[in-house]
Design a protein around this motif. Structure first.
Motif, PDB file in Angstrom:
ATOM      1  N   PRO A  15      28.464  -5.238  65.437  1.00  0.00           N
ATOM      2  CA  PRO A  15      28.442  -4.109  66.375  1.00  0.00           C
ATOM      3  C   PRO A  15      29.285  -2.902  65.949  1.00  0.00           C
ATOM      4  CG  PRO A  15      29.880  -5.834  67.194  1.00  0.00           C
ATOM      5  CD  PRO A  15      29.197  -6.391  65.979  1.00  0.00           C
ATOM      6  N   VAL A  16      30.201  -3.085  64.988  1.00  0.00           N
ATOM      7  CA  VAL A  16      31.059  -1.943  64.602  1.00  0.00           C
ATOM      8  C   VAL A  16      30.975  -1.611  63.118  1.00  0.00           C
ATOM      9  CG1 VAL A  16      32.700  -2.319  66.499  1.00  0.00           C
ATOM     10  CG2 VAL A  16      33.106  -3.426  64.299  1.00  0.00           C
ATOM     11  N   SER A  17      30.157  -2.334  62.358  1.00  0.00           N
ATOM     12  CA  SER A  17      30.158  -2.137  60.898  1.00  0.00           C
ATOM     13  C   SER A  17      29.603  -0.782  60.477  1.00  0.00           C
ATOM     14  CB  SER A  17      29.395  -3.267  60.207  1.00  0.00           C
ATOM     15  OG  SER A  17      28.040  -3.248  60.585  1.00  0.00           O
ATOM     16  N   ALA A  18      28.760  -0.152  61.318  1.00  0.00           N
ATOM     17  CA  ALA A  18      28.180   1.146  60.961  1.00  0.00           C
ATOM     18  C   ALA A  18      29.037   2.314  61.461  1.00  0.00           C
ATOM     19  CB  ALA A  18      26.764   1.261  61.529  1.00  0.00           C
ATOM     20  N   VAL A  41      36.034   3.854  60.773  1.00  0.00           N
ATOM     21  CA  VAL A  41      37.152   2.932  61.013  1.00  0.00           C
ATOM     22  C   VAL A  41      37.932   3.335  62.264  1.00  0.00           C
ATOM     23  CG1 VAL A  41      39.328   2.069  60.063  1.00  0.00           C
ATOM     24  CG2 VAL A  41      37.347   2.321  58.576  1.00  0.00           C
ATOM     25  N   SER A  42      38.096   4.625  62.500  1.00  0.00           N
ATOM     26  CA  SER A  42      38.874   5.105  63.649  1.00  0.00           C
ATOM     27  C   SER A  42      38.211   4.761  64.981  1.00  0.00           C
ATOM     28  CB  SER A  42      39.066   6.620  63.561  1.00  0.00           C
ATOM     29  OG  SER A  42      37.799   7.267  63.511  1.00  0.00           O
ATOM     30  N   ILE A  43      36.887   4.556  64.965  1.00  0.00           N
ATOM     31  CA  ILE A  43      36.149   4.278  66.199  1.00  0.00           C
ATOM     32  C   ILE A  43      36.034   2.772  66.446  1.00  0.00           C
ATOM     33  CG2 ILE A  43      33.956   4.697  67.415  1.00  0.00           C
ATOM     34  CD1 ILE A  43      35.498   7.232  66.798  1.00  0.00           C
ATOM     35  N   ARG A  44      36.147   1.974  65.382  1.00  0.00           N
ATOM     36  CA  ARG A  44      35.904   0.530  65.514  1.00  0.00           C
ATOM     37  C   ARG A  44      36.810  -0.123  66.553  1.00  0.00           C
ATOM     38  NH1 ARG A  44      34.837  -1.736  59.351  1.00  0.00           N
ATOM     39  NH2 ARG A  44      33.152  -0.294  58.856  1.00  0.00           N
ATOM     40  N   ALA A  45      38.105   0.207  66.499  1.00  0.00           N
ATOM     41  CA  ALA A  45      39.064  -0.414  67.423  1.00  0.00           C
ATOM     42  C   ALA A  45      38.716  -0.068  68.870  1.00  0.00           C
ATOM     43  CB  ALA A  45      40.481   0.034  67.096  1.00  0.00           C
TER      44      ALA A  45
END
Length: 322
Positions: free
Chosen positions: A183-186, A189-193
């Motif tokens: 769900p976060v691989s695309a 990095v700043s948005i993943r958390a």
């Protein structure tokens, strides 16, 4: 006693490989998933990790009924999906939702966000339009989007906001289980958390159960209670999250962890470089499927396939060394 929401027992998915244009004949099978068993309890997150092509997404597709299993059984709340009738299947599809990897291709560019989020309700339930609008507004609020987002199109949002829309769509039917496929691989990095914390908060608020498919080990550690490691269609190790990270037993799991970025620059890790390529699932090696790349393989590894056995409390591994 904890309620088991989903259980897989020896699930297989073998895709036939054919030759010929007119008189097609089956010449083999791609063993994408080959005897996978695990269970997910209510309110927990189970993580499936492994490199590309190991069968993680095929497993998810089997649970979502996008593919039919070749063998084994999938049980939802104790009932075998193979015995579900029309009404039960419809209820199952409503109670099991998915958030996919790419927020750009998983949302229709021709539909407004309100219609995208409302679509599962329109397909599955009879509900007055005013109630549908209320539910959509509620879900957009839950995922942190403004009320006017319903009238906009997906291209007017960033990648992280689009993934929030996808989460709202998955939530709108108030499901029991959500499958999170990378769900976060695309995302940046700043948005993943932000998205991981959102999923965490939603899980607590609604008592959701997650199946998380990922190759980013940091995401899995942050999100999961239990983790299964897949290699070439099989589970090679399964344990509680903290236990797996502290004491990985299978040589493949150890190699995965050694390749991951450490959480601190001072952390020293032994570097494990695997030889060769991943074998073809069309013709997997005899014995342990990992033995062709394993740095500690013994003669028995090429002859006898190890089964998943308890090596410690709540820690199973399929390896002759243990």
């Amino acid at each position: 006693m904890d309620e088991t929401v989903l259980e897989l027992r020896g699930v297989q998915k073998h895709f036939p490989v054919t030759q010929g244009l007119i008189f097609m004949k089956t010449v083999g099978f791609v063993k994408a998933v080959d005897g996978v068993s695990f269970a997910i309890k209510k309110g927990e997150t189970f993580g499936l990790v492994g490199e590309s092509g190991c069968g993680k997404t095929t497993t998810a597709n089997l649970i979502l009924l996008l593919e039919r299993a070749t063998g084994g059984s999938i049980l939802y709340q104790g009932k075998d999906l193979a015995h579900f009738t029309g009404g039960e299947l419809k209820a199952y599809r409503a109670s099991v939702q998915a958030v996919f990897q790419d927020p750009y291709s998983s949302l229709s560019p021709r539909m407004r966000v309100g219609d995208i989020v409302a679509e599962p309700i329109v397909v599955n339930k009879r509900m007055p339009k005013s109630q549908v609008r209320e539910r959509v507004a509620e879900m957009l609020h839950v995922v942190g989007l403004p009320a006017n987002a319903a009238s906009l199109y997906p291209h007017e949002f960033s990648g992280g906001q689009r993934q929030r829309i996808a989460v709202a769509r998955a939530l709108v039917l108030k499901p029991n289980l959500i499958i999170l496929d990378e769900p976060v691989s695309a995302l940046d990095v700043s948005i993943r958390a932000q998205i991981m914390n959102l999923l965490h908060d939603i899980q607590r608020e609604f008592g959701l159960t997650y199946l998380l498919i990922a190759h980013d080990l940091a995401v899995v550690k942050h999100m999961c209670n239990n983790i299964g490691v897949m290699y070439l269609g099989k589970l090679v190790e399964m344990a509680k999250s903290d236990e797996l990270y502290a004491h990985p037993l299978h040589p493949y799991t150890q190699a995965l962890f050694s390749a991951a970025l450490s959480g601190h620059p001072d952390d020293q890790r032994e570097e494990i470089v695997l030889a060769g390529e991943v074998p073809s699932p069309l013709n997997p090696p005899a014995g342990c499927r990992f033995h062709t790349r394993c740095p500690v393989a013994t003669p028995i590894c090429s002859q006898e396939e190890p089964s998943l056995k308890e090596a410690a409390s709540h820690h199973q591994v399929a390896c002759h060394l243990h």
